[in-house]
Motif scaffolding. Structure first.
Motif, mmCIF file in Angstrom:
data_model
loop_
_atom_site.group_PDB
_atom_site.id
_atom_site.type_symbol
_atom_site.label_atom_id
_atom_site.label_comp_id
_atom_site.label_asym_id
_atom_site.label_seq_id
_atom_site.Cartn_x
_atom_site.Cartn_y
_atom_site.Cartn_z
ATOM 1 N N GLY A 24 17.740 54.495 45.468
ATOM 2 C CA GLY A 24 16.531 53.730 45.775
ATOM 3 C C GLY A 24 15.344 54.620 46.078
ATOM 4 N N PRO A 25 15.455 55.530 47.057
ATOM 5 C CA PRO A 25 14.335 56.445 47.320
ATOM 6 C C PRO A 25 13.954 57.294 46.120
ATOM 7 C CG PRO A 25 15.902 56.471 49.136
ATOM 8 C CD PRO A 25 16.524 55.666 48.049
ATOM 9 N N GLY A 26 14.948 57.719 45.331
ATOM 10 C CA GLY A 26 14.651 58.539 44.166
ATOM 11 C C GLY A 26 13.802 57.799 43.144
ATOM 12 N N LEU A 27 14.152 56.542 42.857
ATOM 13 C CA LEU A 27 13.375 55.755 41.901
ATOM 14 C C LEU A 27 11.987 55.437 42.437
ATOM 15 C CD1 LEU A 27 16.161 53.328 40.606
ATOM 16 C CD2 LEU A 27 15.184 55.308 39.432
ATOM 17 N N LEU A 28 11.883 55.198 43.745
ATOM 18 C CA LEU A 28 10.567 54.956 44.343
ATOM 19 C C LEU A 28 9.685 56.201 44.258
ATOM 20 C CD1 LEU A 28 11.462 52.820 47.503
ATOM 21 C CD2 LEU A 28 10.269 52.065 45.435
ATOM 22 N N LEU A 29 10.274 57.378 44.473
ATOM 23 C CA LEU A 29 9.513 58.623 44.347
ATOM 24 C C LEU A 29 9.057 58.838 42.901
ATOM 25 C CD1 LEU A 29 11.610 60.980 46.642
ATOM 26 C CD2 LEU A 29 9.240 60.288 47.013
ATOM 27 N N ALA A 30 9.932 58.523 41.935
ATOM 28 C CA ALA A 30 9.546 58.637 40.525
ATOM 29 C C ALA A 30 8.411 57.675 40.197
ATOM 30 C CB ALA A 30 10.751 58.358 39.631
ATOM 31 N N LEU A 31 8.475 56.457 40.753
ATOM 32 C CA LEU A 31 7.402 55.481 40.537
ATOM 33 C C LEU A 31 6.095 55.956 41.165
ATOM 34 C CD1 LEU A 31 6.501 52.719 39.508
ATOM 35 C CD2 LEU A 31 7.274 51.736 41.682
ATOM 36 N N LEU A 32 6.189 56.532 42.379
ATOM 37 C CA LEU A 32 4.995 57.068 43.038
ATOM 38 C C LEU A 32 4.331 58.131 42.173
ATOM 39 C CD1 LEU A 32 3.096 57.569 45.470
ATOM 40 C CD2 LEU A 32 4.849 59.122 46.377
ATOM 41 N N ALA A 33 5.122 59.090 41.661
ATOM 42 C CA ALA A 33 4.570 60.153 40.820
ATOM 43 C C ALA A 33 3.947 59.574 39.554
ATOM 44 C CB ALA A 33 5.671 61.153 40.461
ATOM 45 N N THR A 34 4.593 58.580 38.953
ATOM 46 C CA THR A 34 4.091 57.992 37.714
ATOM 47 C C THR A 34 2.750 57.305 37.927
ATOM 48 O OG1 THR A 34 6.340 57.678 36.880
ATOM 49 C CG2 THR A 34 4.611 56.334 35.885
ATOM 50 N N VAL A 35 2.644 56.517 39.004
ATOM 51 C CA VAL A 35 1.392 55.801 39.281
ATOM 52 C C VAL A 35 0.269 56.787 39.593
ATOM 53 C CG1 VAL A 35 0.263 54.196 40.861
ATOM 54 C CG2 VAL A 35 2.566 53.705 40.037
#
Length: 307
Positions: A24-35
């Motif tokens: 969960g945190p990993g995917l949220l961090l990837a989403l943060l970087a993408t945005v």
């Protein structure tokens, strides 16, 4: 591990709750970087007419280095010998992902839209797939088909709805940027696990700024400086602090938690984010043809990355 040495995993070898909790945190961090990276295309396009590309990139990495220095100084000093031992890899990663990639992106912003920049970059997994094939990896039917669909979407995009490709200079600069980003991603996989992420980040930022310094001096002498106004300082702070320091750290951490494949699937949301931000902040219209191209690119890269 070969078949001769393979063994059944013991209880300690099996993935435990920590790995599941990290998804969960990993995917949220990837989403943060993408945005955040999506916003950087808009910021780059916004200051393209007021800040020369080389100067923008140089100050971007100076700001990024200052932003990570308080956190990276201790691990960098502690691992200075290890980093020096792998200086060749670090320098290549810095050249492709810090110096060249971002300079090409800023150069592209002079003659193409932020929407085009985001969608062309979304096709960079095509180049990554090519690297994988050259390395002996079998791509499989699904990955080849997805790659072909993504390529079709990009060709229609730069051909403005036609397969008769007539790309602008900015589109070509973005293709070169995508090649550099794919090269950086391939090199990132070779980073020794024992090197601290912040230390490696600081090393690439510092080397990138050093590589850009001569070009910055030439640009300053030929083109002159740029005015320090809210319209130039604001975007530079965004791309320096958020797009460079925060997003790079978040992405590297996400890859360490969920792996490059799952983090990469989130990265494919970037063209959607760029198109929405470009419409809201720059007034760029996507249009029906652009929407079809976006669907092809997203569908292709999603298909090629699906397990």
């Amino acid at each position: 591990m070969s078949l001769l040495t393979a063994r059944h995993p013991s209880r300690s070898d099996r993935p435990g709750p920590a790995s599941a909790q990290g998804a969960g945190p990993g995917l949220l961090l990837a989403l943060l970087a993408t945005v955040v990276w999506s916003g950087s295309f808009v910021a780059t396009r916004d200051m393209a007419d007021s800040v020369p590309p080389v100067q923008a990139v140089f100050w971007r990495w100076i700001i990024a280095l200052l932003a990570v220095a308080p956190f990276a100084a201790r691990p960098f000093w502690r691992q200075r010998t290890l980093i020096r031992r792998h200086l060749g890899l670090t320098a290549l990663a810095s050249l492709s992902g810090v110096a060249l990639y971002n300079t090409l992106v800023h150069q592209a912003g002079l003659t193409t839209s932020a929407t085009n920049m985001g969608m062309i970059m979304a096709a960079s997994p095509v180049i990554m797939a090519g690297y994988a094939r050259l390395g002996g990896e079998r791509l499989g039917t699904r990955r080849v088909l997805g790659t072909a669909i993504a390529v079709l979407g990009v060709l229609l995009l730069v051909g403005k709805g036609s397969l008769t490709v007539d790309p602008s200079a900015g589109d070509l600069w973005m293709f070169a940027a995508a090649l550099c980003f794919a090269s950086y991603s391939a090199l990132l996989k070779r980073r020794p696990a024992e090197i601290d992420q912040l230390a490696f980040l600081a090393a690439t930022f510092a080397l990138g700024a050093l590589m850009l310094a001569p070009a910055y001096a030439v640009s300053l002498a030929v083109q002159g400086g740029f005015p320090a106004t809210p319209g130039t300082v604001g975007p530079l702070l965004y791309v320096g602090v958020l797009s460079s320091a925060v997003a790079f750290f978040a992405w590297n951490k996400a890859v360490s938690l969920v792996g490059a494949a799952r983090a990469g699937a989130v990265y494919y949301l970037q063209p959607v984010c760029v198109a929405l931000l470009s419409y809201a902040l720059l007034g760029e219209e996507l249009g029906l043809a652009g929407g079809v191209c976006m669907a092809l690119v997203l569908g292709g890269v999603a298909l090629s990355s699906a397990r």
